[in-house]
Design a protein around this motif. Structure first.
Motif, mmCIF file in Angstrom:
data_model
loop_
_atom_site.group_PDB
_atom_site.id
_atom_site.type_symbol
_atom_site.label_atom_id
_atom_site.label_comp_id
_atom_site.label_asym_id
_atom_site.label_seq_id
_atom_site.Cartn_x
_atom_site.Cartn_y
_atom_site.Cartn_z
ATOM 1 N N MET A 1 0.986 -1.161 0.062
ATOM 2 C CA MET A 1 -0.082 0.140 0.067
ATOM 3 C C MET A 1 0.807 1.149 0.282
ATOM 4 S SD MET A 1 -3.254 0.471 -0.360
ATOM 5 C CE MET A 1 -3.845 -1.036 0.297
ATOM 6 N N ALA A 2 1.951 1.381 1.051
ATOM 7 C CA ALA A 2 2.752 2.476 0.835
ATOM 8 C C ALA A 2 3.498 2.704 -0.473
ATOM 9 C CB ALA A 2 3.832 2.257 1.932
ATOM 10 N N LEU A 3 4.005 1.533 -0.876
ATOM 11 C CA LEU A 3 4.615 1.873 -2.213
ATOM 12 C C LEU A 3 3.643 2.391 -3.262
ATOM 13 C CD1 LEU A 3 6.813 -1.138 -2.464
ATOM 14 C CD2 LEU A 3 7.777 1.317 -2.047
ATOM 15 N N SER A 4 2.406 1.989 -3.646
ATOM 16 C CA SER A 4 1.464 2.191 -4.543
ATOM 17 C C SER A 4 1.284 3.687 -4.240
ATOM 18 C CB SER A 4 0.108 1.339 -4.425
ATOM 19 O OG SER A 4 -0.897 1.841 -5.435
ATOM 20 N N LEU A 5 0.913 4.143 -2.916
ATOM 21 C CA LEU A 5 0.660 5.300 -2.641
ATOM 22 C C LEU A 5 1.591 6.446 -3.135
ATOM 23 C CD1 LEU A 5 -1.418 5.124 0.623
ATOM 24 C CD2 LEU A 5 -2.479 5.861 -1.368
ATOM 25 N N LEU A 10 -3.206 8.334 -4.624
ATOM 26 C CA LEU A 10 -4.483 7.527 -4.046
ATOM 27 C C LEU A 10 -5.496 7.083 -5.126
ATOM 28 C CD1 LEU A 10 -6.379 6.946 -1.701
ATOM 29 C CD2 LEU A 10 -7.065 9.463 -1.849
ATOM 30 N N LYS A 11 -5.722 8.019 -6.189
ATOM 31 C CA LYS A 11 -6.803 7.667 -7.234
ATOM 32 C C LYS A 11 -6.208 6.271 -7.913
ATOM 33 C CE LYS A 11 -9.576 9.596 -10.903
ATOM 34 N NZ LYS A 11 -9.832 10.784 -11.501
ATOM 35 N N PHE A 12 -5.031 6.067 -8.351
ATOM 36 C CA PHE A 12 -4.937 4.924 -9.087
ATOM 37 C C PHE A 12 -4.899 3.693 -8.175
ATOM 38 C CE2 PHE A 12 -1.505 1.730 -10.463
ATOM 39 C CZ PHE A 12 -2.010 1.762 -11.565
ATOM 40 N N THR A 13 -4.172 3.958 -6.936
ATOM 41 C CA THR A 13 -4.148 2.833 -5.946
ATOM 42 C C THR A 13 -5.802 2.521 -5.551
ATOM 43 O OG1 THR A 13 -2.265 3.506 -4.775
ATOM 44 C CG2 THR A 13 -3.753 2.147 -3.455
ATOM 45 N N VAL A 46 -1.024 -2.520 12.436
ATOM 46 C CA VAL A 46 -0.593 -1.233 12.303
ATOM 47 C C VAL A 46 0.408 -0.815 13.650
ATOM 48 C CG1 VAL A 46 -1.405 1.186 12.803
ATOM 49 C CG2 VAL A 46 -2.345 0.026 11.066
ATOM 50 N N LYS A 47 -0.018 -1.499 14.683
ATOM 51 C CA LYS A 47 0.798 -1.452 15.727
ATOM 52 C C LYS A 47 2.221 -1.820 15.787
ATOM 53 C CE LYS A 47 0.620 -3.221 20.747
ATOM 54 N NZ LYS A 47 0.063 -4.035 21.502
ATOM 55 N N TYR A 48 2.272 -2.932 14.642
ATOM 56 C CA TYR A 48 3.778 -3.266 14.678
ATOM 57 C C TYR A 48 4.373 -2.875 13.561
ATOM 58 C CZ TYR A 48 2.661 -6.413 18.499
ATOM 59 O OH TYR A 48 2.544 -6.800 19.965
ATOM 60 N N CYS A 49 3.589 -2.073 12.603
ATOM 61 C CA CYS A 49 4.235 -1.601 11.168
ATOM 62 C C CYS A 49 4.707 -0.177 11.478
ATOM 63 C CB CYS A 49 3.376 -1.790 10.107
ATOM 64 S SG CYS A 49 3.166 -3.403 9.991
ATOM 65 N N CYS A 55 -2.657 7.039 8.633
ATOM 66 C CA CYS A 55 -4.132 6.583 8.850
ATOM 67 C C CYS A 55 -4.698 6.332 7.292
ATOM 68 C CB CYS A 55 -4.933 8.258 9.227
ATOM 69 S SG CYS A 55 -4.668 9.606 8.303
ATOM 70 N N LEU A 56 -4.129 7.089 6.309
ATOM 71 C CA LEU A 56 -4.576 6.683 4.883
ATOM 72 C C LEU A 56 -4.186 5.448 4.522
ATOM 73 C CD1 LEU A 56 -5.950 7.519 2.307
ATOM 74 C CD2 LEU A 56 -3.671 8.405 1.565
ATOM 75 N N LYS A 57 -2.886 4.857 5.020
ATOM 76 C CA LYS A 57 -2.518 3.586 4.407
ATOM 77 C C LYS A 57 -3.529 2.351 5.370
ATOM 78 C CE LYS A 57 2.308 5.085 3.568
ATOM 79 N NZ LYS A 57 3.395 5.258 4.385
ATOM 80 N N LYS A 58 -3.337 2.797 6.766
ATOM 81 C CA LYS A 58 -4.526 1.802 7.343
ATOM 82 C C LYS A 58 -5.912 1.736 6.868
ATOM 83 C CE LYS A 58 -6.495 2.115 11.704
ATOM 84 N NZ LYS A 58 -6.896 3.004 13.047
#
Length: 121
Positions: A1-5, A10-13, A46-49, A55-58
């Protein structure tokens, strides 16, 4: 998710996620249990990453995992500004229930009138 964003935005992802996880015509059985379990799994991840999980990735991960199970959640974005800074925040809702975030998030952030429109993606 992080790499795609980072590389495609956002729109493409979100467009890719919509194509990967189309929503079926009828909701899955026992969706309440799925909502709770999926939300808890994402919160634990999320706690471990940290610090990767903002918030957007989550919210995108939760939104897409729900879609994969046939649950049509809504990605919401809100903003606020105090004297020092401007902030934006993302969260997921399902039938006006806020998932994986504080239940007062609507009071803390002025959200856009509509969820992000995925029909045009």
């Amino acid at each position: 998710m992080a790499l795609s964003l980072k590389f495609w935005g956002l729109k493409f992802t979100q467009a890719i996620l919509v194509k990967l996880f189309p929503i079926p015509a009828s909701p899955p059985p026992n969706h309440s249990h799925r909502l709770i379990t999926t939300t808890r799994m994402v919160q634990l991840a999320v706690k471990y990453c940290q610090p990767w999980a903002n918030c957007l990735k989550k919210s995108l991960v939760l939104w897409s995992l729900l879609r994969a199970q046939g649950i049509d959640g809504q990605l919401r974005i809100g903003v606020r500004q105090d004297a020092q800074k401007f902030e934006a925040h993302a969260w997921v809702e399902w039938q006006d229930l806020i998932l994986g975030d504080r239940q007062d998030v609507r009071e803390r952030f002025a959200m856009f009138d509509r969820p992000i429109d995925i029909s045009s993606l």
